[in-house]
Design an enzyme around this catalytic site. Structure first.
Site, PDB file in Angstrom:
ATOM      1  N   LYS A  53       6.601 -80.583  44.487  1.00 45.99           N
ATOM      2  CA  LYS A  53       7.213 -81.397  45.541  1.00 45.99           C
ATOM      3  C   LYS A  53       7.203 -80.647  46.875  1.00 45.99           C
ATOM      4  O   LYS A  53       7.146 -81.257  47.939  1.00 45.99           O
ATOM      5  CB  LYS A  53       8.658 -81.694  45.127  1.00 45.99           C
ATOM      6  CG  LYS A  53       9.322 -82.784  45.924  1.00 45.99           C
ATOM      7  CD  LYS A  53       9.053 -84.136  45.320  1.00 45.99           C
ATOM      8  CE  LYS A  53       9.824 -85.212  46.036  1.00 45.99           C
ATOM      9  NZ  LYS A  53       9.600 -86.524  45.487  1.00 45.99           N
ATOM     10  N   LYS A  72       0.257 -75.413  40.107  1.00 45.98           N
ATOM     11  CA  LYS A  72       0.823 -76.647  39.569  1.00 45.98           C
ATOM     12  C   LYS A  72       1.258 -77.587  40.689  1.00 45.98           C
ATOM     13  O   LYS A  72       1.577 -77.155  41.800  1.00 45.98           O
ATOM     14  CB  LYS A  72       1.970 -76.349  38.608  1.00 45.98           C
ATOM     15  CG  LYS A  72       3.263 -75.898  39.229  1.00 45.98           C
ATOM     16  CD  LYS A  72       4.333 -75.815  38.142  1.00 45.98           C
ATOM     17  CE  LYS A  72       5.695 -75.505  38.769  1.00 45.98           C
ATOM     18  NZ  LYS A  72       6.776 -75.553  37.783  1.00 45.98           N
ATOM     19  N   LYS A 123      10.365 -67.114  44.778  1.00 46.02           N
ATOM     20  CA  LYS A 123      11.184 -67.894  45.713  1.00 46.02           C
ATOM     21  C   LYS A 123      11.755 -67.010  46.820  1.00 46.02           C
ATOM     22  O   LYS A 123      11.951 -67.472  47.944  1.00 46.02           O
ATOM     23  CB  LYS A 123      12.296 -68.625  44.960  1.00 46.02           C
ATOM     24  CG  LYS A 123      11.753 -69.731  44.065  1.00 46.02           C
ATOM     25  CD  LYS A 123      12.847 -70.572  43.458  1.00 46.02           C
ATOM     26  CE  LYS A 123      12.244 -71.714  42.640  1.00 46.02           C
ATOM     27  NZ  LYS A 123      13.274 -72.574  42.045  1.00 46.02           N
TER      28      LYS A 123
END
Length: 329
Positions: free
Chosen positions: A198, A195, A114
């Site tokens: 969103k 994966k 991140k």
């Protein structure tokens, strides 16, 4: 006696996607039937680790709440609440942060991943949110936490923090155990090596549970497979078509073997439409219920506030004892 208590949370990113539903929410619905003490939290504090406009966050909280209720979460069988309405989460996170060393947090893969998405300028919140996760769990003396593969390291951190606290202040926290998801990880329809997410910039990669039938058909029609037309299950060799088989099995409740038997003789182009139709049928009633719940904002707010009051009642005596143990009173 240690009471079995389950804690889990979901970040308010709006309406969940197919992977959220199959990997977590479906399991939540089952667990609320099996355990007498279950807490599910809308993790609005965690969501601040990635920048969001306040109006978007407010709407996302309501949309996520509507979605989990539509999927079958029942506030009579669990505590459904908003994390930030229980300030003890943040207070305990500070205490636990003072027991956690920085190198341990720097090694966690989510921090590295991140931080890269934030131009390598990760915030303090992004670094320390696993400590807040530990506080979320331990504040209620939770004994079990449903987790996916990508959260196992964070639960291990919570376990280590609990043991560190117990060693320093005396046996207090149960060491929470993982309830590992048995569902196959759902992959992106555009890149089946990663994966479903969103935040994927490719709009056709992710199926949201409130997507219209036309949107679902389009996304599956454009799903990446390969040049072999037969439907087989080989995640390493044929990740695209294997992802479709996993989705088909998960939404119908069939085994991989049964799905392959049913699909014998179909080419992948036709099979994509079979999977799309299964997904449409699965989510049609949920989609209708989401729309209905979204029309009554005050009802959603009241559910979260009522859940928070119950969560506070549970947390208050535990947190008071923590304050006493560390010397605050």
């Amino acid at each position: 006696m240690v009471v079995d208590r389950i804690f889990s949370g979901i970040q308010p990113t709006g309406t969940p996607h197919l992977g959220n539903y199959l990997g977590a929410i479906q399991n939540w619905v089952n667990l609320q039937e099996e355990c007498s003490s279950v807490l599910y939290s809308i993790m609005d504090m965690h969501s601040l680790t990635m920048p969001k406009e306040p109006a978007v966050l407010r709407q996302n909280i309501l949309d996520t709440t509507a979605a989990v209720l539509a999927c079958g979460i029942d506030p009579k069988k669990c505590f459904l609440f908003r994390q930030s309405l229980v300030p003890e989460h943040a207070e305990l996170a500070w205490i636990l942060g003072c027991l956690t060393n920085v190198p341990r947090l720097l090694r966690l893969p989510q921090w590295k991943m991140k931080r890269a998405s934030q131009n390598n300028e990760g915030t303090v919140g992004l670094l320390t949110y696993p400590v807040l996760q530990a506080a979320d769990i331990l504040l209620y003396k939770s004994t079990h936490v449903p987790v996916g593969e990508d959260q196992v390291l964070h639960l291990e951190l919570a376990q280590d923090i609990a043991q560190h606290f117990n060693k320093k202040y005396g046996e207090f926290f149960p060491v929470p155990k993982a309830i590992l998801s048995t569902s196959k990880k759902i992959k992106s329809l555009r890149d089946p090596t990663v994966k479903m997410s969103k935040s994927d910039p490719q709009k056709l990669a992710t199926v949201n549970i409130a997507d219209s039938p036309d949107e679902i058909v389009l996304k599956f029609r454009k799903a990446v497979t390969d040049f072999t037309s037969e439907v087989t299950y080989d995640p390493a060799g044929r990740p695209g078509v294997s992802n479709l088989v996993s989705i088909h099995a998960a939404v119908t409740g069939l085994s991989i073997k049964e799905v392959l038997h049913q699909s014998a003789g179909l080419d992948t182009a036709h099979y994509k439409m079979v999977v799309a139709e299964s997904v449409i049928q699965k989510f049609a009633p949920i989609r209708n219920e989401i729309k209905k719940l979204q029309e009554d904002t005050s009802h959603l707010i009241k559910i979260l506030e009522d859940g928070a009051e119950k969560a506070k009642e549970l947390a208050a005596p535990i947190y008071q004892e923590i304050r006493r143990l560390v010397g605050f009173q």
